[in-house]
Design an enzyme around this catalytic site. Structure first.
Site, short mmCIF file in Angstrom:
data_model
loop_
_atom_site.label_atom_id
_atom_site.label_comp_id
_atom_site.label_asym_id
_atom_site.label_seq_id
_atom_site.Cartn_x
_atom_site.Cartn_y
_atom_site.Cartn_z
N TYR A 146 46.38 26.63 30.63
CA TYR A 146 46.00 25.56 32.04
C TYR A 146 45.27 26.82 33.03
CZ TYR A 146 48.30 21.02 32.30
OH TYR A 146 48.45 20.39 32.15
N LYS A 195 58.46 26.80 22.22
CA LYS A 195 57.87 26.39 20.04
C LYS A 195 57.92 27.55 19.61
CE LYS A 195 56.97 23.73 17.15
NZ LYS A 195 57.32 22.56 16.42
N ASP A 227 58.65 19.21 20.27
CA ASP A 227 58.76 18.59 19.65
C ASP A 227 60.05 18.39 19.38
OD1 ASP A 227 59.83 20.14 18.08
OD2 ASP A 227 58.56 19.97 16.65
N ASP A 251 54.03 19.94 31.28
CA ASP A 251 53.26 17.85 31.89
C ASP A 251 53.23 17.38 30.59
OD1 ASP A 251 50.99 16.84 33.06
OD2 ASP A 251 49.82 17.31 30.75
N ASP A 255 55.67 13.16 31.68
CA ASP A 255 54.85 11.78 31.96
C ASP A 255 56.11 10.95 30.84
OD1 ASP A 255 52.81 12.68 33.16
OD2 ASP A 255 51.82 11.20 31.75
C1 IPM Z 1 49.65 16.68 36.36
C2 IPM Z 1 48.85 16.41 36.03
C3 IPM Z 1 47.92 17.77 35.97
C4 IPM Z 1 48.15 17.97 35.20
C5 IPM Z 1 45.97 16.60 35.51
C6 IPM Z 1 45.65 16.00 36.67
C7 IPM Z 1 45.31 18.26 35.52
O1 IPM Z 1 48.66 15.38 35.03
O2 IPM Z 1 50.08 17.35 37.71
O3 IPM Z 1 50.76 16.18 35.31
O4 IPM Z 1 48.15 18.00 33.75
O5 IPM Z 1 49.20 19.56 35.34
MG MG Z 2 50.40 15.09 33.88
#
Ligand code: IPM
Ligand code: MG
Length: 360
Positions: A146, A195, A227, A251, A255
């Site tokens: 990032y 990884k 993975d 990240d 999710d």
């Molecule tokens: C998160 C989001 C952010 C990230 C984006 C909006 C830049 O997906 O906080 O997980 O990738 O960190």
């Molecule tokens: Mg995210």
């Protein structure tokens, strides 16, 4: 006591969910005799519209001087919003990355657990989720790919893009310590995700995590390839207590983990700096498609405020009170649209906020 909170409402459903959270914080303030002072600054699309940049230096300075930041959500529809016609460093997300970096918010805590009352929303089979699951994803937030150099260039008539992924041992050590500290307060298990079969940065990650583990003999450490971890999260989520991982893996996995709970509108997060300072925001995004419809679930943001009380202000009792109020409202059968099931009572964003505030 008085606490200074920087408030960023942001875009989409951000303003509605933050308003409800302030309702709940004020109820806590009244009950326990604390004063929460709010100073609003802009970030993301709202800041682009007002100032042409996703966050101003002034906004960052205000945040730095405060005790903590409460954030709703930022960003719009990436295919239709004019914000995404701007160059990448001027888009809404760039504001979020900048505030993370400038405030040194290197430790991102993302809890993911199955709510007994919301089991019906979990997409996994009951035989997998029997007994529930409860994990904490510890994501490194200010390093890795990032924040490495990146460029897009033309080399011999061919377009080429580069993103660099680097970690130094100090960056790994400080997040690893956080991971083990949190594990000590939970079920004393850390699964470090990397990884290492391919990446040098992951091999260093593994080595440093093992060094840190020596200071925590009570904590069981395992390593897992990313993975495989993605697969294990849906195969057997119960096995996870603390997942410790680098920025981009965290990240993606967070999710996935939140989806697996079936209630992404319920999950909070904290991004912490050295010391007590932190930024608190829901794990979900700005959901521009439902903004202003009363469908947004404010609970993730309200629970993020509870994390703020606990981690930045040391107000454990007050934090627990908010969490209990949320639990009670769910038990009484109130649901926003996202978690509504037949036989429960559907309420709007603002009704949900008021119900929780009343039970504080
Ligand atoms: C998160 C989001 C952010 C990230 C984006 C909006 C830049 O997906 O906080 O997980 O990738 O960190
Ligand atoms: Mg995210």
């Amino acid at each position: 006591m008085a606490y200074q909170i920087t408030v960023i409402k942001g875009d989409g459903i951000g303003p509605e969910i933050v308003d409800e959270t302030i309702k709940v914080l004020d109820a806590v303030g009244e009950k326990y005799g604390h004063q929460f002072n709010y100073e609003r600054v802009l970030m993301g699309g709202e800041s682009i519209d007002a100032y042409g940049v996703p966050i101003t230096d002034e906004a960052i300075a205000i945040a730095k001087k405060s005790d903590a930041v409460l954030l709703g959500a930022i960003g719009g529809d990436t295919t239709t919003s004019p914000w995404y016609q701007l160059s990448p460093n001027l888009r809404p997300e760039a504001g979020l990355l900048k505030i993370r970096k400038e405030l040194g918010l290197f430790a991102n805590l993302r809890p993911a657990y199955l709510y007994e009352e919301l089991k019906g929303a979990c997409p996994l089979k009951e035989e997998i989720t029997k007994g529930g699951f409860d994990m904490m994803i510890m994501r490194e937030l200010t390093g890795g790919i990032y924040f490495g150099d990146r460029k897009t260039e033309e080399v011999n008539g061919v377009m080429k893009a580069t993103d660099i992924l680097t970690y130094d041992e100090n960056e790994i050590r400080r997040i690893a310590k956080w991971g083990f500290d949190i594990a000590m307060k939970r079920r004393k298990s850390v699964i470090s995700v990397d990884k290492a079969n391919v990446l040098d940065s992951s091999r260093l990650w593994r080595k440093v995590v093992e060094e840190v583990a020596k200071d925590y003999p009570e904590v069981k450490l395992e390593h897992m390839l990313v993975d495989n971890c993605a697969m294990q999260l849906v195969r057997d989520p119960k096995q996870f207590d603390v997942i410790l991982t680098e920025n981009m893996f965290g990240d993606i996995l967070s999710d996935e983990a939140s989806m697996v709970t079936g209630s992404i509108g319920m999950l909070s997060s904290a991004s912490l700096a050295e010391g007590k300072f932190g930024l608190y925001e829901p794990s979900h995004g700005s959901a521009p498609d439902i903004a202003g419809t009363g469908k947004a679930n404010p609970i993730a943001t309200i629970l993020s405020a509870a994390m703020m009380l606990r981690y930045s202000f040391d107000l454990d009792e007050e934090a627990a009170k908010i969490e209990a109020a949320v639990g009670q409202v769910l038990k009484e059968g109130y649901r926003t649209s996202d978690i509504y099931e037949e036989g429960t009572k559907k309420v709007t964003t603002s009704e949900m906020g008021s119900l929780i505030a009343q039970r504080v």
